[in-house]
Scaffold this motif. Structure first.
Motif, PDB file in Angstrom:
ATOM      1  N   ALA A   1       7.213   7.965  -8.777  1.00 17.88           N
ATOM      2  CA  ALA A   1       8.258   7.765  -9.783  1.00 17.88           C
ATOM      3  C   ALA A   1       7.654   7.623 -11.171  1.00 17.88           C
ATOM      4  N   ARG A   2       6.578   6.851 -11.263  1.00 18.62           N
ATOM      5  CA  ARG A   2       5.938   6.672 -12.567  1.00 18.62           C
ATOM      6  C   ARG A   2       5.245   7.942 -13.029  1.00 18.62           C
TER       7      ARG A   2
ATOM      8  N   GLU B   1       7.736  10.281 -14.708  1.00 21.06           N
ATOM      9  CA  GLU B   1       8.133   9.880 -16.057  1.00 21.06           C
ATOM     10  C   GLU B   1       7.255  10.529 -17.128  1.00 21.06           C
ATOM     11  N   LEU B   2       6.058  10.950 -16.764  1.00 22.34           N
ATOM     12  CA  LEU B   2       5.126  11.495 -17.750  1.00 22.34           C
ATOM     13  C   LEU B   2       5.543  12.879 -18.241  1.00 22.34           C
ATOM     14  N   SER B   3       6.450  13.515 -17.534  1.00 19.48           N
ATOM     15  CA  SER B   3       6.907  14.836 -17.968  1.00 19.48           C
ATOM     16  C   SER B   3       7.626  14.766 -19.312  1.00 19.48           C
ATOM     17  N   ARG B   4       8.212  13.617 -19.623  1.00 21.31           N
ATOM     18  CA  ARG B   4       8.911  13.488 -20.910  1.00 21.31           C
ATOM     19  C   ARG B   4       7.940  13.532 -22.083  1.00 21.31           C
TER      20      ARG B   4
END
Length: 282
Positions: A34-35, A38-41
């Motif tokens: 999940a974390r 989030e890095l794709s943003r």
């Protein structure tokens, strides 16, 4: 470049953002799916992977130009440190060697210095580990430098910055207090300056070099406690028992000269000011 950022957490995510902003292609690794997602943003390609797991190297992408090894231990003690800093680095080094990466930057720690006498330590000072975990940190540096010319080590002092205000809260709660040994040195590095140091080591670091990411204003604990307490409008706590831990002043002038770095936050005072304002201080 295609840069792998391993351990893309609080510091690693900031590195991802800076690399993407300058036009690099970034693969960002985190253990938690999940974390990682989030890095794709930030514009990075996320990869959920436990770097210490058997066979992890085979899941890392090909064609890497550089690796930034920023992974952190999942807990205190020798065993978590070995997984994060030895096992995971072996995986990363295998991938870097396979790809012929031109740079491998490992974010180590000034925790390799366990001196308790208030002495100065710089980039040329031999490590003096004072615990089993610190011995792992020393071993990790040697492991990374065994890669040869592509390797660089950036030892980080106590990191702080947006989203990491533990220092302020420790003073507020009285966990960081005046008392015996409050002349012991504290050493800091704002996240923004850590990012600059790591990227400088990536871009123009010398083969096999060891650098320090630490600000220009190491300070006795009493100065830090009084500064924070005054701006919070509270009386600093006092404790009778001496605080545990190292007491050494970390110097980084050689690093700043070698890499041409100018600090955004030369001392903890400039760096903590906006964080104290957000925490209700003045």
């Amino acid at each position: 470049m295609h840069v792998l950022v391993a351990g893309a957490g609080w510091l690693g995510a900031a590195l991802c953002e800076a690399l993407v902003a300058r036009g690099d292609r970034v693969t960002a690794v985190r253990r938690d799916p999940a974390r990682a997602a989030e890095l794709s943003r930030l514009g990075a390609s996320p990869l959920a992977l436990d770097l210490a797991a058997p066979g992890a190297a085979a899941r890392l992408p090909a064609g890497l130009d550089a690796v930034l090894a920023c992974q952190a231990a999942s807990g205190d003690g020798e065993a978590p440190y070995r997984r994060a800093y030895l096992d995971a680095n072996r995986t990363l080094l295998e991938a870097a060697a396979r790809c012929g990466a031109r740079a491998f930057v490992y974010t180590g720690s000034t925790g390799v210095f366990g001196q308790r006498d208030g002495s100065d330590v710089d980039e040329a000072t031999p490590p003096a580990p004072a615990s089993a975990a610190a011995e792992v940190l020393v071993a990790a540096e040697a492991l990374v430098r065994s890669l040869g010319a592509a390797a660089r080590v950036v030892r980080l002092s106590g990191l702080y910055g947006p989203g990491r205000t533990g220092l302020v809260e420790r003073v507020r709660a009285g966990a960081l207090a005046l008392g015996p040994d409050d002349g012991a040195w504290m050493n800091f590095c704002h996240r923004a300056d850590a990012v600059s140091a790591v990227l400088a080591a990536l871009d123009r670091g010398a083969p096999g070099a060891v650098y320090h990411a630490s600000d220009a204003g190491p300070a006795p604990r009493r100065e830090v406690v009084r500064f924070v307490a005054e701006r919070l409008g509270i009386e600093p706590a006092r404790r009778d028992a001496p605080a545990a831990g190292a007491n050494r002043r970390v110097l980084a002038e050689r690093t700043r000269a070698a890499l041409g770095l100018a600090l955004a936050f030369p001392t903890f005072r400039e760096g903590l000011a906006p964080l104290l304002a957000q925490a209700g201080g003045r």
